[in-house]
Write a protein that holds these residues in place. Sequence first.
Motif, PDB file in Angstrom:
ATOM      1  N   ALA A 230      12.508  43.235  22.393  1.00 31.39           N
ATOM      2  CA  ALA A 230      13.730  42.621  21.477  1.00 31.39           C
ATOM      3  C   ALA A 230      13.818  43.461  20.465  1.00 31.39           C
ATOM      4  CB  ALA A 230      13.589  41.135  21.535  1.00 31.39           C
ATOM      5  N   ARG A 231      12.817  43.994  19.716  1.00 32.91           N
ATOM      6  CA  ARG A 231      13.031  44.396  18.573  1.00 32.91           C
ATOM      7  C   ARG A 231      13.661  45.617  18.386  1.00 32.91           C
ATOM      8  NH1 ARG A 231       7.113  45.154  16.496  1.00 32.91           N
ATOM      9  NH2 ARG A 231       6.857  43.146  18.214  1.00 32.91           N
ATOM     10  N   ASP A 232      13.610  46.396  19.603  1.00 29.19           N
ATOM     11  CA  ASP A 232      14.369  47.590  19.631  1.00 29.19           C
ATOM     12  C   ASP A 232      15.759  47.241  19.823  1.00 29.19           C
ATOM     13  OD1 ASP A 232      12.328  49.604  19.959  1.00 29.19           O
ATOM     14  OD2 ASP A 232      11.546  48.589  21.775  1.00 29.19           O
ATOM     15  N   VAL A 233      16.222  46.228  20.312  1.00 29.94           N
ATOM     16  CA  VAL A 233      17.852  45.935  20.432  1.00 29.94           C
ATOM     17  C   VAL A 233      17.913  45.493  18.900  1.00 29.94           C
ATOM     18  CG1 VAL A 233      19.243  44.201  21.236  1.00 29.94           C
ATOM     19  CG2 VAL A 233      17.470  45.127  22.767  1.00 29.94           C
ATOM     20  N   THR A 234      17.304  44.885  18.097  1.00 36.41           N
ATOM     21  CA  THR A 234      17.481  44.591  17.021  1.00 36.41           C
ATOM     22  C   THR A 234      17.713  45.678  15.953  1.00 36.41           C
ATOM     23  OG1 THR A 234      16.294  42.413  17.167  1.00 36.41           O
ATOM     24  CG2 THR A 234      16.584  43.188  15.003  1.00 36.41           C
ATOM     25  N   TYR A 235      16.582  46.773  16.083  1.00 32.32           N
ATOM     26  CA  TYR A 235      16.668  47.881  15.226  1.00 32.32           C
ATOM     27  C   TYR A 235      18.090  48.790  15.471  1.00 32.32           C
ATOM     28  CZ  TYR A 235      11.761  46.991  13.913  1.00 32.32           C
ATOM     29  OH  TYR A 235      10.499  46.688  13.516  1.00 32.32           O
ATOM     30  N   ALA A 236      18.172  48.829  16.912  1.00 29.84           N
ATOM     31  CA  ALA A 236      19.324  49.767  17.261  1.00 29.84           C
ATOM     32  C   ALA A 236      20.648  48.892  16.528  1.00 29.84           C
ATOM     33  CB  ALA A 236      19.707  49.653  18.674  1.00 29.84           C
ATOM     34  N   ASP A 237      20.697  47.506  16.405  1.00 25.43           N
ATOM     35  CA  ASP A 237      21.884  47.170  15.747  1.00 25.43           C
ATOM     36  C   ASP A 237      21.891  47.322  14.404  1.00 25.43           C
ATOM     37  OD1 ASP A 237      24.224  44.966  15.739  1.00 25.43           O
ATOM     38  OD2 ASP A 237      22.514  44.082  14.478  1.00 25.43           O
ATOM     39  N   GLN A 238      20.919  47.194  13.564  1.00 21.79           N
ATOM     40  CA  GLN A 238      20.855  47.780  12.417  1.00 21.79           C
ATOM     41  C   GLN A 238      21.217  49.008  11.818  1.00 21.79           C
ATOM     42  OE1 GLN A 238      16.980  46.417  10.699  1.00 21.79           O
ATOM     43  NE2 GLN A 238      17.043  44.415  11.420  1.00 21.79           N
ATOM     44  N   LEU A 239      20.975  49.903  13.097  1.00 18.75           N
ATOM     45  CA  LEU A 239      20.985  51.484  12.673  1.00 18.75           C
ATOM     46  C   LEU A 239      22.714  51.801  13.314  1.00 18.75           C
ATOM     47  CD1 LEU A 239      17.906  52.675  13.871  1.00 18.75           C
ATOM     48  CD2 LEU A 239      18.657  52.737  11.584  1.00 18.75           C
ATOM     49  N   GLY A 240      23.460  50.736  13.705  1.00 21.02           N
ATOM     50  CA  GLY A 240      24.775  50.933  14.266  1.00 21.02           C
ATOM     51  C   GLY A 240      24.987  51.289  15.459  1.00 21.02           C
ATOM     52  N   PHE A 241      24.035  50.923  16.473  1.00 16.97           N
ATOM     53  CA  PHE A 241      24.192  51.078  17.820  1.00 16.97           C
ATOM     54  C   PHE A 241      24.092  49.745  18.869  1.00 16.97           C
ATOM     55  CE2 PHE A 241      22.236  54.898  16.066  1.00 16.97           C
ATOM     56  CZ  PHE A 241      22.735  56.028  16.666  1.00 16.97           C
ATOM     57  N   VAL A 242      24.299  49.577  19.877  1.00 17.26           N
ATOM     58  CA  VAL A 242      24.107  48.652  20.909  1.00 17.26           C
ATOM     59  C   VAL A 242      23.327  49.128  22.105  1.00 17.26           C
ATOM     60  CG1 VAL A 242      26.256  47.330  20.179  1.00 17.26           C
ATOM     61  CG2 VAL A 242      26.409  49.025  22.169  1.00 17.26           C
ATOM     62  N   VAL A 243      22.476  48.646  22.683  1.00 13.13           N
ATOM     63  CA  VAL A 243      21.630  48.955  23.943  1.00 13.13           C
ATOM     64  C   VAL A 243      22.262  48.458  25.345  1.00 13.13           C
ATOM     65  CG1 VAL A 243      19.223  48.980  24.935  1.00 13.13           C
ATOM     66  CG2 VAL A 243      19.353  48.893  22.545  1.00 13.13           C
ATOM     67  N   LYS A 244      22.420  49.455  26.157  1.00 13.77           N
ATOM     68  CA  LYS A 244      23.273  49.209  27.249  1.00 13.77           C
ATOM     69  C   LYS A 244      22.337  49.685  28.435  1.00 13.77           C
ATOM     70  CE  LYS A 244      26.677  46.822  25.859  1.00 13.77           C
ATOM     71  NZ  LYS A 244      27.022  45.300  25.896  1.00 13.77           N
ATOM     72  N   LEU A 245      22.287  49.196  29.600  1.00 17.96           N
ATOM     73  CA  LEU A 245      21.750  49.926  30.861  1.00 17.96           C
ATOM     74  C   LEU A 245      22.786  50.640  31.276  1.00 17.96           C
ATOM     75  CD1 LEU A 245      19.065  50.349  32.694  1.00 17.96           C
ATOM     76  CD2 LEU A 245      20.201  48.776  34.068  1.00 17.96           C
ATOM     77  N   LEU A 246      22.678  52.192  31.261  1.00 17.00           N
ATOM     78  CA  LEU A 246      23.682  53.167  31.443  1.00 17.00           C
ATOM     79  C   LEU A 246      23.321  53.871  32.716  1.00 17.00           C
ATOM     80  CD1 LEU A 246      26.329  53.516  29.947  1.00 17.00           C
ATOM     81  CD2 LEU A 246      25.202  55.922  29.080  1.00 17.00           C
ATOM     82  N   ALA A 247      24.410  53.906  33.650  1.00 19.37           N
ATOM     83  CA  ALA A 247      24.228  54.820  34.837  1.00 19.37           C
ATOM     84  C   ALA A 247      24.848  56.337  34.562  1.00 19.37           C
ATOM     85  CB  ALA A 247      24.439  54.233  35.955  1.00 19.37           C
ATOM     86  N   VAL A 248      24.443  57.334  34.712  1.00 16.41           N
ATOM     87  CA  VAL A 248      25.054  58.701  34.478  1.00 16.41           C
ATOM     88  C   VAL A 248      24.883  59.654  35.467  1.00 16.41           C
ATOM     89  CG1 VAL A 248      25.098  60.393  32.740  1.00 16.41           C
ATOM     90  CG2 VAL A 248      24.702  58.300  32.050  1.00 16.41           C
ATOM     91  N   SER A 249      25.988  60.236  36.025  1.00 11.57           N
ATOM     92  CA  SER A 249      26.078  61.440  36.868  1.00 11.57           C
ATOM     93  C   SER A 249      26.997  62.480  36.054  1.00 11.57           C
ATOM     94  CB  SER A 249      26.659  60.987  38.088  1.00 11.57           C
ATOM     95  OG  SER A 249      26.727  62.165  38.894  1.00 11.57           O
ATOM     96  N   GLN A 250      26.130  63.948  35.791  1.00 15.62           N
ATOM     97  CA  GLN A 250      26.654  64.515  35.016  1.00 15.62           C
ATOM     98  C   GLN A 250      26.610  66.173  35.863  1.00 15.62           C
ATOM     99  OE1 GLN A 250      25.538  64.874  30.895  1.00 15.62           O
ATOM    100  NE2 GLN A 250      26.804  66.605  30.402  1.00 15.62           N
ATOM    101  N   ARG A 251      27.522  67.037  35.742  1.00 18.40           N
ATOM    102  CA  ARG A 251      27.802  68.195  36.112  1.00 18.40           C
ATOM    103  C   ARG A 251      26.968  69.143  35.181  1.00 18.40           C
ATOM    104  NH1 ARG A 251      31.478  70.454  39.925  1.00 18.40           N
ATOM    105  NH2 ARG A 251      33.038  68.950  39.238  1.00 18.40           N
ATOM    106  N   ILE A 252      25.693  69.903  35.588  1.00 23.64           N
ATOM    107  CA  ILE A 252      25.226  70.595  34.594  1.00 23.64           C
ATOM    108  C   ILE A 252      25.792  72.189  34.837  1.00 23.64           C
ATOM    109  CG2 ILE A 252      23.081  71.607  33.794  1.00 23.64           C
ATOM    110  CD1 ILE A 252      23.620  68.700  33.147  1.00 23.64           C
ATOM    111  N   GLU A 253      25.862  72.372  36.067  1.00 23.72           N
ATOM    112  CA  GLU A 253      26.458  73.795  36.740  1.00 23.72           C
ATOM    113  C   GLU A 253      27.310  73.649  37.904  1.00 23.72           C
ATOM    114  OE1 GLU A 253      23.220  76.266  37.336  1.00 23.72           O
ATOM    115  OE2 GLU A 253      22.284  76.200  35.510  1.00 23.72           O
ATOM    116  N   THR A 254      28.273  74.085  37.890  1.00 20.30           N
ATOM    117  CA  THR A 254      29.377  74.045  39.067  1.00 20.30           C
ATOM    118  C   THR A 254      28.669  74.568  40.314  1.00 20.30           C
ATOM    119  OG1 THR A 254      31.183  74.112  37.458  1.00 20.30           O
ATOM    120  CG2 THR A 254      31.580  74.837  39.666  1.00 20.30           C
ATOM    121  N   GLY A 255      28.071  75.825  40.105  1.00 17.49           N
ATOM    122  CA  GLY A 255      27.498  76.378  41.669  1.00 17.49           C
ATOM    123  C   GLY A 255      28.562  77.258  41.916  1.00 17.49           C
ATOM    124  N   THR A 256      28.015  78.475  42.093  1.00 16.14           N
ATOM    125  CA  THR A 256      29.230  79.618  42.290  1.00 16.14           C
ATOM    126  C   THR A 256      28.137  80.446  43.479  1.00 16.14           C
ATOM    127  OG1 THR A 256      28.382  80.873  40.543  1.00 16.14           O
ATOM    128  CG2 THR A 256      30.384  79.556  40.477  1.00 16.14           C
TER     129      THR A 256
END
Length: 441
Positions: A230-256
Amino acid sequence: MTIGIGLLGLGTVGAGVAEILATPEGRHPLVAELELRRVAVRDLQRPRTIRVPAELLSSDPAAVVDDPAVDIVVEVMGGLEPARSLILRAIAAGKPVVTANKAVIARHGEEISAAAAAAGVYVLLEAAVGGGIPIIEPLKQSLGANRIQRVSGIINGTTNYILSRMAAEGAEYAAVLADAQRLGYAEADPAADVQGADAADKIAILTGLAYGGSVPREAIPAEGIDQLDARDVTYADQLGFVVKLLAVSQRIETGTNGDPQLLDVRVHPTLLPRSHPLAGVNGVFNAILVEGEPVGQVMFYGPGAGAGPTASAVVADILNIAGIRQATGARAVDGEPPGIDPLLAAGSWRQCRLVDGARTTHRNYVRLRTTDQPGVIGRIGTCFGEAGVSIQSIVQFEADSEAAEIVVITHEVLESRFRQALDAIAALPEVQRVAACLRTL
């Protein structure tokens, strides 16, 4: 022309589907053409929240699939088996399938794809990701002309509810989880949600849609919130952030030249700046942010789970199939399908592979527990600098009379360099431990 529905499962979602079919007034006119013909349940004697005629109930799901009165099979029973086998059985019988089963699609999507293509039937799965949020069809159709670069989202309502409460109240994870279970927002066994597996299933499906190719579900790294302090959620808030469980899918290379596309697909707690589009998504709500060219950013927001939202998505898929049947006929002509769901058209899938995690770049949040003495921050900064890691901010918080906590946020850096710096910092005699390490946007 009445269309017979075979329902596999009469739990929360199944009861929601049955309720919609039983009350067509005021809904799309096609709902009145749908008739519940058979329903598979585990226990015939169990009391239910919705009345279904006893003669429609069966404890044998295969009999529901095989019933000639059933035109469309709706699978909302969950789990891998027998759901996978029943979906394949329906396809083999030439019956279209609507499913809300993210686990099956994430792990067996290509097998189902090949079977659906061979049989010439539709398999639709809008309810498998995002509950009531329409994301599957927009990714396949509305955004089909775009080069998708990144899909990121809050796609698990249980964890988002827990994190929202932790941020608003400063509450501990275990206490909020217990409340979520009492309120019905979390399962008795919440592991799939809080350890990130549910979100990993969903981002695996979205990856196939966004980039036209699958990645092995078991290879997707998933970190949940069950170890979050919980302290990381609190520290994040004090630093201007919110903590979320994020799922990410990102293209790094297109593939040629025949090379596979290189993707970064992952699930983990993430610090989001308050200005980020996903930062204000709270409670049990979900949101999915799609970034592509030329569209830019598009966000889909809404209730991510529950009987109403998920049943809404299931019935929308049923109506999609019913509309096609009305327009083209109930069955394929001369073995040719009226059309195949693009996600499940095996021939259209492109090769993809996951990037080595050490080659990815991220911003990072690190919390260090150290002795409270002069020069510690300088030595930590030196370790980061020698590894080529640029620091955005470094703040000291008082932990107790004998120790301090130092929170560092880095600029974007290669993961291998960041890990090199952490190893050097952990070896410092003044550093008692690396207490937390989270990704940051």
